[in-house]
Write a protein that holds these residues in place. Structure first.
Motif, mmCIF file in Angstrom:
data_model
loop_
_atom_site.group_PDB
_atom_site.id
_atom_site.type_symbol
_atom_site.label_atom_id
_atom_site.label_comp_id
_atom_site.label_asym_id
_atom_site.label_seq_id
_atom_site.Cartn_x
_atom_site.Cartn_y
_atom_site.Cartn_z
ATOM 1 N N HIS A 67 0.859 -1.188 0.000
ATOM 2 C CA HIS A 67 0.000 0.000 0.000
ATOM 3 C C HIS A 67 0.891 1.233 0.000
ATOM 4 O O HIS A 67 1.861 1.308 0.749
ATOM 5 N N GLY A 88 -0.027 4.495 0.597
ATOM 6 C CA GLY A 88 -0.463 5.656 1.369
ATOM 7 C C GLY A 88 0.580 6.116 2.377
ATOM 8 O O GLY A 88 1.235 5.309 3.040
ATOM 9 N N SER A 139 -3.719 6.028 -1.711
ATOM 10 C CA SER A 139 -4.641 7.094 -1.295
ATOM 11 C C SER A 139 -4.765 8.256 -2.272
ATOM 12 O O SER A 139 -5.459 9.220 -1.989
ATOM 13 N N SER A 140 -4.104 8.180 -3.422
ATOM 14 C CA SER A 140 -4.152 9.344 -4.323
ATOM 15 C C SER A 140 -4.093 8.948 -5.795
ATOM 16 O O SER A 140 -3.304 9.486 -6.567
ATOM 17 N N THR A 144 -8.332 9.770 -5.686
ATOM 18 C CA THR A 144 -9.151 8.771 -5.009
ATOM 19 C C THR A 144 -8.329 7.799 -4.175
ATOM 20 O O THR A 144 -7.152 7.562 -4.437
ATOM 21 N N SER A 145 -8.983 7.222 -3.180
ATOM 22 C CA SER A 145 -8.432 6.124 -2.394
ATOM 23 C C SER A 145 -8.888 4.822 -3.033
ATOM 24 O O SER A 145 -10.059 4.681 -3.404
ATOM 25 N N ASN A 187 -8.311 0.278 -3.175
ATOM 26 C CA ASN A 187 -7.778 -0.929 -2.551
ATOM 27 C C ASN A 187 -8.400 -2.147 -3.227
ATOM 28 O O ASN A 187 -9.341 -2.736 -2.717
ATOM 29 N N ALA A 219 -13.235 7.733 1.481
ATOM 30 C CA ALA A 219 -11.926 8.315 1.815
ATOM 31 C C ALA A 219 -11.441 7.933 3.204
ATOM 32 O O ALA A 219 -11.133 8.793 4.020
ATOM 33 N N GLY A 242 -7.500 8.684 2.773
ATOM 34 C CA GLY A 242 -7.285 9.235 1.441
ATOM 35 C C GLY A 242 -7.989 10.546 1.185
ATOM 36 O O GLY A 242 -8.600 11.157 2.064
#
Length: 368
Positions: A31, A33, A270-271, A285-286, A288, A334, A337
């Motif tokens: 991840h 973020g 997260s971006s 945007t976030s 996953n 979010a 994010g």
């Protein structure tokens, strides 16, 4: 205490133990973020996975009582370059090490996470094991190669019985495929009267609740493993407004005869920049997810693509051309994010209210 991470290709990393001392296996992902590690560790979409954080310092603002995305975290383990021992934030209740130990989640710190993530980017997510320093690599490799891919993730994270989140506005039924608390927060902030139901709830039962809308939540795993739920979506579609998020977006696509496929690396960060095609607006945007909707499989007479990811062009949003139903691949709540995408909850609310007025107007017309 020394601990090692062994990947299925034999690559081994030696680091320091954090959290629980138990051995664990899982799919190793990463991840990107810089913040939000608490939300990531408690995101049901990460069920069965070992999460490596690309940001080098994790735990610097501690763990607090407000940022959980589920009560019981389901991540298998975490991998960090450095775990902060003394967090500094007025909301902090404990360190990341204390949290992991409390929740019986193992972790490893002090390894070269840049090298690890470069391997995953080149080869895709890999099976891995976090075990004691003295364990033989050859023995662990044979077990990793024999490890089967999980196929029941949604069943493991979905609620087992319905529960209410009371409000005085639109009546929304949420199908829990691995629901994040952030989605409930956004609905309740808009006054919605929410009922969360298990993933296997049938269409007749949902319709009997007379909802103004149905939300298909985010969740873990391969959408083809829950393809039997497409019949439920088809039975609801056209009768009640539908809004899909994450895995719910993929389920909505499958219900309309699209195809999905596994991504080489996936989108976890997260971006991610996403373009809203109707307006040309760019939002961050976030995301996953490790699966996506195949763009070529979309029937343009039925669905329209509403959003696309800038970097790779993946499908990030769909809208039905005949019914009040739409979906987004990104996570508009979010947590964590950018908050750029929260407006889609307002769109869902507007669609429900418009549909409700039309239904009420039609009923009055027939009455007189």
């Amino acid at each position: 205490m020394k601990r090692q991470l062994i990947l299925e290709d034999g690559t081994t990393f030696i680091g320091e133990a954090i959290g629980s001392e138990k051995e664990t296996t899982g799919e190793v992902i990463f991840h990107t973020g810089m913040t939000g590690y608490q939300e990531i560790m408690t995101d049901p979409s990460n069920y069965g996975q070992i999460v490596a954080f690309s940001y080098p310092l994790i735990g610097n603002y501690g763990i607090n009582r407000d940022d959980f995305e589920t009560i019981l975290p389901v991540v298998k383990a975490v991998i960090v370059k450095e775990a902060a021992e003394q967090p500094s934030n007025w909301r902090s209740n404990m360190s990341i090490h204390e949290f992991l130990k409390l929740k019986n989640i193992p972790g490893i710190a002090g390894i070269d996470t840049r090298k690890l993530i470069r391997i995953i980017r080149a080869n895709g997510p890999m099976k891995g094991v976090i075990c004691g320093f003295g364990e033989k690599v050859e023995t662990r490799l044979s077990r990793l190669q024999a490890m089967e891919t999980l196929a029941d993730q949604v069943k493991q994270v979905s609620t087992v019985k319905p529960y209410p989140v009371p409000g005085r506005g639109c009546n929304v039924v949420v199908m829990d495929l691995g629901l994040k608390h952030g989605i409930l927060r956004e609905l309740t902030e808009r006054g919605c009267d929410v009922t969360v139901v298990p993933h296997h709830t049938e269409a007749d039962e949902i319709l009997s609740m007379q909802p103004d809308g149905v939300l298909l939540s985010n969740g873990p795993g391969n959408p083809l493993h829950i393809q039997d739920l497409t019949e439920t979506v088809r039975a609801i579609q056209g009768k009640i407004p539908i809004f899909g998020i994450g895995l719910g977006h993929q389920l909505f696509a499958l219900a309309n005869n699209c195809q999905t496929e596994k991504m080489k690396v996936g989108h976890r960060g997260s971006s991610y920049p996403v373009k809203e095609l109707q307006t040309g607006k760019i939002i961050f945007t976030s995301q996953n997810h490790g699966y996506e909707v195949v763009k070529k499989s979309i029937d343009e007479n039925v669905l329209s693509v509403t959003h696309e990811e800038i970097n790779g062009g993946s499908v990030e949003g769909l809208a039905h051309k005949l019914f009040p139903a739409f979906s987004v691949q990104f996570e508009p709540e979010a947590s964590p994010g950018s908050e750029d995408a929260k407006y889609v909850f307002d769109q869902f609310l507007a669609i429900m209210e418009t549909n409700k007025r039309e239904v009420d107007g039609h009923a009055k017309k027939n009455r007189y």
